[in-house]
Design an enzyme around this catalytic site. Structure first.
Site, PDB file in Angstrom:
ATOM      1  CG  HIS A 124       0.318   6.119  -0.742  1.00  0.00           C
ATOM      2  ND1 HIS A 124      -0.716   6.925  -1.184  1.00  0.00           N
ATOM      3  CD2 HIS A 124      -0.154   5.478   0.368  1.00  0.00           C
ATOM      4  CE1 HIS A 124      -1.758   6.779  -0.385  1.00  0.00           C
ATOM      5  NE2 HIS A 124      -1.446   5.909   0.559  1.00  0.00           N
ATOM      6  CE1 TYR A 163      -6.104   3.957   3.299  1.00  0.00           C
ATOM      7  CE2 TYR A 163      -7.706   5.405   4.322  1.00  0.00           C
ATOM      8  CZ  TYR A 163      -6.406   5.001   4.153  1.00  0.00           C
ATOM      9  OH  TYR A 163      -5.399   5.645   4.827  1.00  0.00           O
ATOM     10  CG  HIS A 219      -1.835   1.189   1.257  1.00  0.00           C
ATOM     11  ND1 HIS A 219      -3.052   1.222   0.616  1.00  0.00           N
ATOM     12  CD2 HIS A 219      -1.694   2.410   1.843  1.00  0.00           C
ATOM     13  CE1 HIS A 219      -3.624   2.406   0.797  1.00  0.00           C
ATOM     14  NE2 HIS A 219      -2.820   3.141   1.542  1.00  0.00           N
ATOM     15  CD  GLU A 220       1.525   3.263   3.711  1.00  0.00           C
ATOM     16  OE1 GLU A 220       1.546   4.355   3.120  1.00  0.00           O
ATOM     17  OE2 GLU A 220       0.566   2.910   4.422  1.00  0.00           O
ATOM     18  CD  GLU A 242      -4.636   6.890   1.790  1.00  0.00           C
ATOM     19  OE1 GLU A 242      -4.370   5.727   1.401  1.00  0.00           O
ATOM     20  OE2 GLU A 242      -3.905   7.526   2.559  1.00  0.00           O
TER      21      GLU A 242
END
Length: 620
Positions: free
Chosen positions: A366, A448, A362-363, A385
């Site tokens: 980004h 999200y 997930h990060e 997100e």
């Protein structure tokens, strides 16, 4: 030949105008910082030289900096928000009541003067001349001695001191996992100025926005500390952890760490004497570092596995969403969950392997949706997100779960979460500013999950192949800029030839829902009904008595176009028939079949976000 050259020029010129958004501009920053850390008192002394370029179409008489550490003081806006929101973040609160009478208290409210965070500015000059500045909680308002003219670059010199707060949210000292320093939102950061004006968001809870720039950061820490950071380490042989042959060079017991990064818009680091460093390279030649606490054998095995998968993830994203443009990515244990920064992330590390891989994916995702595009997370949180979560899920299913072929709808769990939100009475428009949601539940489900639904459903509208092309073209046009959702819409429209104004407006700016039904099936006639106040194109799969199948596609009139044939296994052997447009002003639609149906399925790919699916199928 000349005609072809002219055509090529016109295409390039159109693309240039499209990318620049008719006069697009952005500000630029160039930070050089020297930080001397007093680890015993959790304080540091900072010096900054900041070159700021005004590329806007107006002179600036003021500038602003964010002082995020100031939020971690009793009486701050963040403190009051925790005390009055109905579902505060449990990481930031204490339960001081009983089971019968629970009472939540903000952890910020209990901080002593030695535990709070602060950033105190001692001096600030512009081009050698003193400025007048005023601190307003987490914002520093600076009145300039002379205005910064259009196209002018000026130099700010700042001296400040800071105290690192107890770990409460993202940043701080002594995390629950035992990391000494998690340094995020740690320096006075130039506020973002763009065509919409200054973005002066108080640090209340949510995300960030900042101009792109270069960072040259020098850290002075005790010689036994190991640092994980944004950027590229310039002196690996003079510090601990990055080179087996390193001989730590120290002065007064401190080692100097020197990092540089180009074209990012936030810089983070973490430090602890117990950190270990490991690295690998992706097939695309990205060096992936992991910096973590090796507390036991299982933790070390998990981090090693996660590191290899992270390298594969960057290759996966490069193919689907555009190449990662920086040479390194550093995954550091720290913080209170997971948070993205320029070429780095801080994540909590004492997780099982599935959780660890999930948060890293997930990060890392980004790096595209937010950091590569500089998306304004305070305004378009779902674009940040939601799209990140979409990429994470595709990567997780492909690389971790090793699915040979993704489900027709790989983010179906996000759809289920969105349906729950839509029926909860707590949904607010997705266009609401990130800090202003009434509940944390509403924010997280919108940003999200509904954000993922938006992306996947866009593929339903324009076709999955067109969605894939849109992601890549958007990368080509908008990397290292600050696009808005409208810029993504424009790219999707150009790729697909479909008008999308109605979809972006209704699904983002309202809480209207989608609900279609198969109302009636006669011998050779099927009637559909739109029971909701959002109209959508329809895929309808019909199976006949003789075993043959037909896929009826009903475009929406506002689309002014239609999606191409899609190759899903559920459509194998089905003849595709494109019908007349359905008007959004018409609640029902009747179609004729050449044979008698025995089975009818509305949206067999499950990408239409229909809140009531019980009436979406019919069987004789």
């Amino acid at each position: 030949m000349k005609k072809n050259l002219l055509l090529s020029f016109l295409v390039l010129f159109h693309t240039f105008l499209f990318a620049q958004r008719a006069g697009y501009w952005q500000q630029a920053v160039d930070y050089k910082m020297d930080i001397d850390v007093d680890e015993k008192n959790y304080q540091y002394q900072g010096k900054m030289i900041l070159k700021y370029t005004n590329n806007s179409n107006q002179a600036l008489g003021k500038v602003y900096f964010h002082l995020y550490f100031n939020a971690f003081q009793p009486g701050s806006m963040m403190d009051y928000r925790l005390s009055h929101i109905s579902d505060p973040d449990p990481r930031m609160t204490n339960n001081i009541g009983t089971l019968e009478n629970p009472k939540i208290q903000s952890r910020i409210a209990t901080l002593s003067p030695e535990q709070i965070g602060y950033q105190r500015i001692h001096s600030l000059t512009m081009n050698g001349q003193p400025t007048a500045f005023h601190v307003d909680c987490t914002l520093l308002e600076v009145t300039l001695p002379t205005s910064i003219q259009k196209g002018e670059t000026v130099t700010f010199d700042m001296d400040w001191e800071a105290q690192i707060p107890e770990q409460i949210r993202r940043s701080g000292r002594n995390s629950k996992e035992g990391v000494a320093l998690s340094m995020t939102q740690w320096y006075p950061k130039m506020a973002h100025f763009d065509e919409f004006g200054w973005h002066l968001d108080e640090y209340v809870a949510r995300e960030f926005v900042a101009p792109f720039g270069n960072f040259d950061v020098t850290l002075h820490l005790p010689k036994d500390y190991v640092v994980g950071s944004s950027g590229v380490l310039q002196n690996p042989t003079a510090v601990k952890g990055y080179d087996k042959k390193a001989k730590v060079v120290s002065s007064n017991g401190k080692a100097t760490w020197h990092f540089k990064a180009e074209n990012i818009h936030d810089f983070a680091w973490a430090a602890d004497p117990k950190f270990v460093v490991d690295s690998t390279k992706s097939a695309g030649d990205i060096t992936v570092y992991t910096v973590y606490l090796p507390t036991n054998k299982q933790v070390k095995e998990n981090w090693k596995t996660a590191q290899g998968l992270a390298a594969e993830f960057f290759d996966f994203c490069a193919e689907r969403f555009g190449p990662y443009p920086w040479p390194t990515y550093t995954i550091v244990q720290g913080g209170d969950g997971g948070m993205e920064y320029g070429t780095a992330t801080l994540v909590t590390g004492g997780r099982d392997i599935q959780s660890l891989v999930g948060v890293i994916f997930h990060e890392a995702a980004h790096s595209w949706y937010q950091h590569l595009f500089g998306i304004n997370e305070t305004v378009d949180e779902w674009f940040d997100e939601g799209f990140t979560s979409y990429i994470e899920e595709l990567g997780f299913q492909t690389l971790f779960e090793k699915r040979g072929q993704l489900d027709t709808n790989p983010v179906i769990n996000a759809y289920r979460a969105y349906y729950k939100l839509a029926l909860s009475g707590k949904e607010e428009p997705m266009s609401l500013l990130a800090d202003y949601y009434d509940t944390n539940y509403g924010y997280s489900q919108q940003a999200y999950h509904k954000g993922q639904v938006f992306a996947q459903q866009l593929g339903y509208i324009i076709g999955q192949q067109n969605l894939d092309k849109t992601f890549l073209k958007f990368y080509q046009l908008w990397k290292f800029k600050h696009p808005t959702p409208n810029d993504f819409k424009r790219v999707a429209e150009e790729v697909s030839g479909i008008n999308l104004k109605w979809y972006f407006n209704l699904f983002v700016n309202t809480t209207r829902t989608i609900d279609y039904a198969i109302e009636k099936v006669a011998d050779h006639e099927i009637t559909l009904r739109n029971k909701s106040n959002i109209a959508m194109p329809i895929d309808l799969l019909v199976e006949y008595e003789d075993g043959t199948k037909e896929l009826f596609y009903i475009p929406l009139r506002e689309m002014r176009g239609e999606k191409p044939v899609e190759s899903f296994s559920i459509y194998d052997g089905a003849q595709r028939t494109v019908l007349e447009d359905w008007f959004w002003t018409k609640p029902s639609y009747t179609l004729q079949t050449g044979k008698k149906p025995v089975k009818v399925q509305l949206d067999p790919s499950l990408r239409l976000a229909d809140i009531e699916s019980a009436d979406n199928s019919w069987r004789k």
